[in-house]
Design a protein around this motif. Structure first.
Motif, PDB file in Angstrom:
ATOM      1  N   LEU A  67       0.762  -1.139  -0.294  1.00 39.19           N
ATOM      2  CA  LEU A  67       0.135  -0.085   0.206  1.00 39.19           C
ATOM      3  C   LEU A  67       0.514   1.349  -0.037  1.00 39.19           C
ATOM      4  O   LEU A  67       2.087   1.470  -0.087  1.00 39.19           O
ATOM      5  CB  LEU A  67      -1.171  -0.143   1.447  1.00 39.19           C
ATOM      6  N   THR A  68       0.023   2.343  -0.571  1.00 39.39           N
ATOM      7  CA  THR A  68       0.705   3.599  -0.647  1.00 39.39           C
ATOM      8  C   THR A  68       0.254   4.509   0.641  1.00 39.39           C
ATOM      9  O   THR A  68      -1.333   4.285   0.389  1.00 39.39           O
ATOM     10  CB  THR A  68       0.979   3.951  -1.636  1.00 39.39           C
ATOM     11  N   THR A  69       1.118   4.689   1.523  1.00 32.36           N
ATOM     12  CA  THR A  69       0.558   5.807   2.623  1.00 32.36           C
ATOM     13  C   THR A  69       1.024   7.610   2.756  1.00 32.36           C
ATOM     14  O   THR A  69       0.195   7.921   1.490  1.00 32.36           O
ATOM     15  CB  THR A  69       1.706   5.175   3.787  1.00 32.36           C
ATOM     16  N   GLY A  70       1.990   7.659   3.141  1.00 28.53           N
ATOM     17  CA  GLY A  70       2.053   9.627   3.390  1.00 28.53           C
ATOM     18  C   GLY A  70       2.350  10.077   2.277  1.00 28.53           C
ATOM     19  O   GLY A  70       3.474   9.010   0.719  1.00 28.53           O
ATOM     20  N   ILE A  71       1.877  11.143   1.958  1.00 22.28           N
ATOM     21  CA  ILE A  71       2.643  11.538   0.858  1.00 22.28           C
ATOM     22  C   ILE A  71       2.704  13.239   1.338  1.00 22.28           C
ATOM     23  O   ILE A  71       2.057  13.813   2.064  1.00 22.28           O
ATOM     24  CB  ILE A  71       1.569  11.761  -0.182  1.00 22.28           C
ATOM     25  N   VAL A  72       3.914  14.466   0.671  1.00 25.23           N
ATOM     26  CA  VAL A  72       4.300  15.665   0.639  1.00 25.23           C
ATOM     27  C   VAL A  72       4.066  15.882  -0.618  1.00 25.23           C
ATOM     28  O   VAL A  72       5.522  15.255  -1.397  1.00 25.23           O
ATOM     29  CB  VAL A  72       5.300  15.908   1.150  1.00 25.23           C
ATOM     30  N   GLN A  73       4.326  17.029  -0.714  1.00 21.00           N
ATOM     31  CA  GLN A  73       4.886  18.286  -2.047  1.00 21.00           C
ATOM     32  C   GLN A  73       6.741  19.280  -1.891  1.00 21.00           C
ATOM     33  O   GLN A  73       5.865  19.801  -0.349  1.00 21.00           O
ATOM     34  CB  GLN A  73       3.533  18.491  -2.164  1.00 21.00           C
ATOM     35  N   ALA A  74       7.093  18.642  -2.593  1.00 21.75           N
ATOM     36  CA  ALA A  74       8.956  19.541  -2.124  1.00 21.75           C
ATOM     37  C   ALA A  74       8.036  20.781  -2.887  1.00 21.75           C
ATOM     38  O   ALA A  74       7.795  20.902  -3.944  1.00 21.75           O
ATOM     39  CB  ALA A  74       9.373  19.123  -2.490  1.00 21.75           C
ATOM     40  N   PRO A  75       8.982  22.474  -2.717  1.00 20.88           N
ATOM     41  CA  PRO A  75       8.819  23.299  -3.373  1.00 20.88           C
ATOM     42  C   PRO A  75       8.867  23.352  -4.562  1.00 20.88           C
ATOM     43  O   PRO A  75       9.228  23.787  -5.091  1.00 20.88           O
ATOM     44  CB  PRO A  75       9.675  24.093  -2.299  1.00 20.88           C
ATOM     45  N   ASP A  76       9.845  22.574  -5.004  1.00 18.79           N
ATOM     46  CA  ASP A  76      10.294  22.267  -6.317  1.00 18.79           C
ATOM     47  C   ASP A  76       9.938  20.932  -7.558  1.00 18.79           C
ATOM     48  O   ASP A  76      10.048  21.037  -8.616  1.00 18.79           O
ATOM     49  CB  ASP A  76      12.066  21.657  -6.525  1.00 18.79           C
ATOM     50  N   GLY A  77       8.088  21.129  -6.772  1.00 27.92           N
ATOM     51  CA  GLY A  77       7.590  20.439  -7.491  1.00 27.92           C
ATOM     52  C   GLY A  77       7.418  19.036  -7.635  1.00 27.92           C
ATOM     53  O   GLY A  77       7.146  17.991  -8.147  1.00 27.92           O
ATOM     54  N   SER A  78       8.516  18.157  -7.018  1.00 28.56           N
ATOM     55  CA  SER A  78       8.236  16.831  -6.582  1.00 28.56           C
ATOM     56  C   SER A  78       7.555  16.741  -6.179  1.00 28.56           C
ATOM     57  O   SER A  78       7.678  17.394  -4.578  1.00 28.56           O
ATOM     58  CB  SER A  78      10.047  16.309  -6.604  1.00 28.56           C
TER      59      SER A  78
END
Length: 323
Positions: free
Chosen positions: A105-116
């Motif tokens: 399963l895929t769980t946590g997610i965040v967005q970085a300032p560079d778009g990644s």
């Protein structure tokens, strides 16, 4: 896919049965009007494994989410359309050794300032479990391996320390990984992070000079100071009695928090003194809420329908003044 969903429902039901003792299904509560304009913006496909687990809001109004049952990272446009950004590779054994669940399963997610986009993946295998990065225009790649016997769950970005914090719900650990990737460091293994029957450390956010972490089994919200050199300070439990707590977000009013209670089907407002009030419940359309995020006054709540098995969805609401 149906087998995977069934396994997930079974595992979640174990937790739900435990939680039901403390939280009867027939309990009725008056919900204060801290949130208004409640509506369901998106319905997802349960049969396809689209059980939304975690959310990251982007500056342009879109939202990136992980679908736990389909190994996918998806993007939801402001108008409501859903686009699959990536599907992570399936483990050769089907993920049967994934702790507590028995499927990948895929769980946590965040967005970085560079778009990644950064996401966590638990598979029970050394080859795939870990932190993955999805850079614009590139295929997803694993940039940090994590223990196969762990369950990486919550993900938080510390922009000042240029690193990511990862909660491990099975091993009761917070891992630290540089934003560029590399070998993880066991940042904290405090007893407050440990599981006590199912899953321990869960949601994670960096706020006010500290990493804040929830513990699903213990129903707690914990603050761990980030000391000079990004060292972990002494944890302090800030709120208790939060049966089935999953993910959370800060409202922008000091240390006030909105948090999801998964099996009890609630979103609660946690005050700085640790007391809490229910602000959303099943009457609003909650189906095992997993994650909550805030953009301005707009509240986003993901519902995975792990045990209700009815309607995985994205619910929207607006914060109301209550002071």
């Amino acid at each position: 896919m149906r087998k995977r969903i069934s396994l997930l429902a079974t595992a979640a039901a174990v937790a739900a049965a435990t939680l039901a003792v403390a939280f009867p299904a027939d309990a009725t509560l008056a919900v204060p009007k801290h949130l208004g304009h409640v509506r369901i913006a998106n319905h997802f496909d349960l049969a396809a494994g689209q059980m939304p687990e975690n959310i990251a809001l982007l500056p342009d109004g879109t939202a990136n989410v992980t679908f736990a049952g389909s190994r996918q990272i998806a993007q939801i446009a402001p108008g409501g359309s859903t686009r699959i950004l990536a599907t992570l590779p399936a483990p050769a054994d089907g993920g049967v050794k994934t702790p507590a669940l028995g499927f990948p399963l895929t769980t946590g997610i965040v967005q970085a300032p560079d778009g990644s986009t950064y996401a966590l993946y638990a598979t029970g295998t050394a080859e795939l479990t870990g932190l993955w990065r999805l850079a614009p225009g590139k295929a997803p790649e694993r940039i940090a391996a994590l223990p196969a016997n762990g369950l990486p769950n919550g993900l938080a970005l510390d922009p000042h320390g240029n690193q990511l914090y990862i909660t491990d719900s099975a091993l009761g650990t917070v891992w630290a990984v540089p934003l560029s990737g590399g070998r993880p460091t066991a940042w904290s293994t405090a007893p407050e992070l440990a599981a006590s029957g199912f899953l321990g450390a869960n949601g994670a956010k960096v706020h006010d000079g500290a990493l804040w972490v929830t513990n699903l089994d213990k129903g707690t919200l914990v603050r761990i100071p980030i000391r000079p050199g990004s060292r972990a300070g002494v944890p302090r439990v800030k709120a208790t009695g939060l049966t089935g707590i999953d993910d959370f977000t800060f409202t922008g009013r000091g240390n006030e928090v909105l948090a999801t209670l998964n099996a009890p089907n609630k979103v609660v407002l946690i005050r700085p003194d640790g007391t809490h009030t229910t602000v959303l419940d099943t009457g609003d359309g909650l189906q095992n809420p997993t994650s909550v995020a805030l953009r301005g006054k707009e509240v986003y709540v993901l519902n995975a329908a792990y045990t209700t098995a009815k309607d995985p969805n994205l619910l929207l609401a607006r914060m109301q003044s209550h002071r």
